[in-house]
Enzyme design. Structure first.
Site, PDB file in Angstrom:
ATOM      1  N   GLY A  42      35.393  50.287  47.640  1.00 55.22           N
ATOM      2  CA  GLY A  42      36.441  49.054  47.972  1.00 55.22           C
ATOM      3  C   GLY A  42      38.196  49.665  48.171  1.00 55.22           C
ATOM      4  O   GLY A  42      38.512  50.377  48.941  1.00 55.22           O
ATOM      5  N   PHE A  43      38.916  48.275  48.295  1.00 54.22           N
ATOM      6  CA  PHE A  43      40.805  48.818  49.844  1.00 54.22           C
ATOM      7  C   PHE A  43      41.077  50.142  48.801  1.00 54.22           C
ATOM      8  O   PHE A  43      41.456  50.644  49.196  1.00 54.22           O
ATOM      9  CB  PHE A  43      40.160  47.432  49.778  1.00 54.22           C
ATOM     10  CG  PHE A  43      42.339  47.281  50.017  1.00 54.22           C
ATOM     11  CD1 PHE A  43      42.467  48.484  51.029  1.00 54.22           C
ATOM     12  CD2 PHE A  43      42.978  46.982  49.577  1.00 54.22           C
ATOM     13  CE1 PHE A  43      44.295  48.478  51.366  1.00 54.22           C
ATOM     14  CE2 PHE A  43      44.276  46.288  49.822  1.00 54.22           C
ATOM     15  CZ  PHE A  43      44.885  47.219  50.248  1.00 54.22           C
ATOM     16  N   ILE A  44      40.660  49.253  47.208  1.00 55.55           N
ATOM     17  CA  ILE A  44      42.599  50.211  46.387  1.00 55.55           C
ATOM     18  C   ILE A  44      41.457  51.139  45.985  1.00 55.55           C
ATOM     19  O   ILE A  44      42.483  52.126  45.640  1.00 55.55           O
ATOM     20  CB  ILE A  44      43.151  49.477  45.767  1.00 55.55           C
ATOM     21  CG1 ILE A  44      43.512  48.003  46.362  1.00 55.55           C
ATOM     22  CG2 ILE A  44      43.893  49.669  45.207  1.00 55.55           C
ATOM     23  CD1 ILE A  44      44.009  46.788  45.531  1.00 55.55           C
ATOM     24  N   TYR A  95      39.663  32.842  38.695  1.00 50.77           N
ATOM     25  CA  TYR A  95      39.866  33.896  38.916  1.00 50.77           C
ATOM     26  C   TYR A  95      40.955  34.503  37.681  1.00 50.77           C
ATOM     27  O   TYR A  95      40.627  35.897  36.545  1.00 50.77           O
ATOM     28  CB  TYR A  95      39.914  35.219  39.846  1.00 50.77           C
ATOM     29  CG  TYR A  95      40.834  36.016  40.356  1.00 50.77           C
ATOM     30  CD1 TYR A  95      39.710  37.305  40.378  1.00 50.77           C
ATOM     31  CD2 TYR A  95      41.783  36.378  40.696  1.00 50.77           C
ATOM     32  CE1 TYR A  95      40.569  38.227  40.473  1.00 50.77           C
ATOM     33  CE2 TYR A  95      42.865  37.177  40.861  1.00 50.77           C
ATOM     34  CZ  TYR A  95      41.884  38.274  41.082  1.00 50.77           C
ATOM     35  OH  TYR A  95      42.217  39.697  41.068  1.00 50.77           O
TER      36      TYR A  95
END
Ligand SMILES: NC(=O)c1ccc[n+]([C@@H]2O[C@H](COP(=O)([O-])OP(=O)(O)OC[C@H]3O[C@@H](n4cnc5c(N)ncnc54)[C@H](O)[C@@H]3O)[C@@H](O)[C@H]2O)c1
Length: 328
Positions: free
Chosen positions: A11-13, A158
């Site tokens: 993923g991104f991070i 969330y």
């Protein structure tokens, strides 16, 4: 040098942090299910970059394509490796979609975390960095947000799963001596940012000459945090957790410079040299009015100090976005 298990490493991070960890001499095993929350091709590209980085720095890097909820796969990973520490990023990460499908969010974010904690307990892995979120603060009236503020009023499923995750981590710390740092990230942006997040979406729409959906009157504010600062804070917390005993800490990782939604649109528009078309829409359920981090605790214990201001960060993002999408 450590051997680290990472969840959500494509993923991104997770992928951005992996590069830094490899460059600093660590070895990594990651699990990622390459789900289609956004285009999995972007995750394949992230993986390719991280694999090249591992080759360049002569480090060991293995990506297992699997699901954190899969007991068999996860147990096998822990059986075959002797991990020094774990960083847990894999999650369903959007606020608004969690209102549409709360059961799926609970399944991945809570049952998935439980599966990980059980593997750590059974295989005696004692150091964990758990990635939480500023969304746990809900509509906290007091700003900036401190880790000491009550977080009993999450306003999206969330946010509730992230707060629950912090509690479960505490339980495993208390019962099984697992040292944990929980990191409350404040909206992260920069190259490779998820396409569903505002900065990425607004940049795309402006470049395509399409209207920008602005939810509310543009005064809601976010404490945007540049990804390099988040990577830095995450690695500092990992080292802290490895080097100390009896750790259960919660750290805000933010930039501490909130900007309004309208202000953000203006910064992106100025960077692109485009006059934006704004489509004002009602506020969305689940969205909070402001996020604003007090990062004193991370500064005191980790020497964390964010470096990148929004104008510079947006410039870096826009340069990356244009290159990736054939605009130059
Ligand atoms: N981006 C932000 O602004 C932000 C802010 C606060 C917290 N966070 C948290 O940081 C973490 C990473 O966020 P990101 O923006 O990099 O998101 P991302 O979606 O790019 O990364 C998450 C990765 O986890 C993987 N994944 C999801 N479910 C999985 C499962 N069941 N099994 C295996 N892999 C799975 C995905 O395929 C993805 O590659 C998440 O936990 C998110 O909640 C992000």
């Amino acid at each position: 040098m450590a051997k680290i298990f990472i969840t959500g490493g494509a993923g991104f991070i997770g992928s951005t942090t992996s590069e830094r960890l490899l460059k600093e001499g660590n070895d990594i095993v990651t699990i990622d299910n390459f789900n289609n929350y956004y285009d999995p091709k972007l995750k394949e590209e992230n993986l390719r970059i991280v694999e090249n980085c591992a080759k360049q720095y002569h480090r060991s890097y293995q990506c297992i394509r699997g699901d954190i909820r899969d007991k068999e796969v996860m147990n096998k990973i822990f059986e075959e490796n002797n991990f020094d520490a774990v960083i847990h990023w894999a999650a369903n990460a959007g606020v608004r979609p969690s209102i549409e499908d709360p059961l799926f969010y609970v399944d991945v974010n809570i049952n998935g975390l439980m599966n990980l904690l059980e593997c750590m307990r059974l295989h005696h892995v004692k150091k964990l960095v758990f990635i939480s979120s500023s969304s746990v603060y809900g509509n906290n009236k007091k700003v900036p947000f401190s880790e000491k503020d009550p977080v009993d009023n999450p306003i999206s499923p969330y946010a509730a799963t992230k707060k629950s995750g912090e509690l479960l981590c505490y339980t495993y710390h208390a019962l099984f001596d697992i040292d944990v740092s929980c990191l409350r990230y404040f909206t992260v942006y920069g190259p490779r940012q998820r396409p569903d997040l505002a900065i990425n979406k607004f940049t795309r729409l402006m470049l395509e000459g399409k209207p920008i959906p602005m939810f509310g009157d543009g005064t809601t504010s976010r404490d945007y945090t540049y990804v390099d600062d988040i990577v830095d804070g995450t690695i500092r917390s990992l080292k802290y957790t490895i080097d100390h005993q009896d750790v259960y800490e919660i750290f805000n990782l933010g930039g501490s410079h909130p900007i309004s939604l309208k202000g953000l649109i203006d910064v992106i528009a100025n960077t692109l040299g485009i006059t934006p078309i704004i489509d004002q829409l009602p506020m969305q359920p689940g969205d909070v009015n402001i996020t604003y981090s007090d990062y004193t605790h991370a500064k005191n214990l980790l020497d964390y100090e964010p470096q990148v201001r929004i104008e510079e960060g947006i410039r870096n993002f826009v340069d990356w976005y244009k290159k990736e999408n054939g605009y130059e």
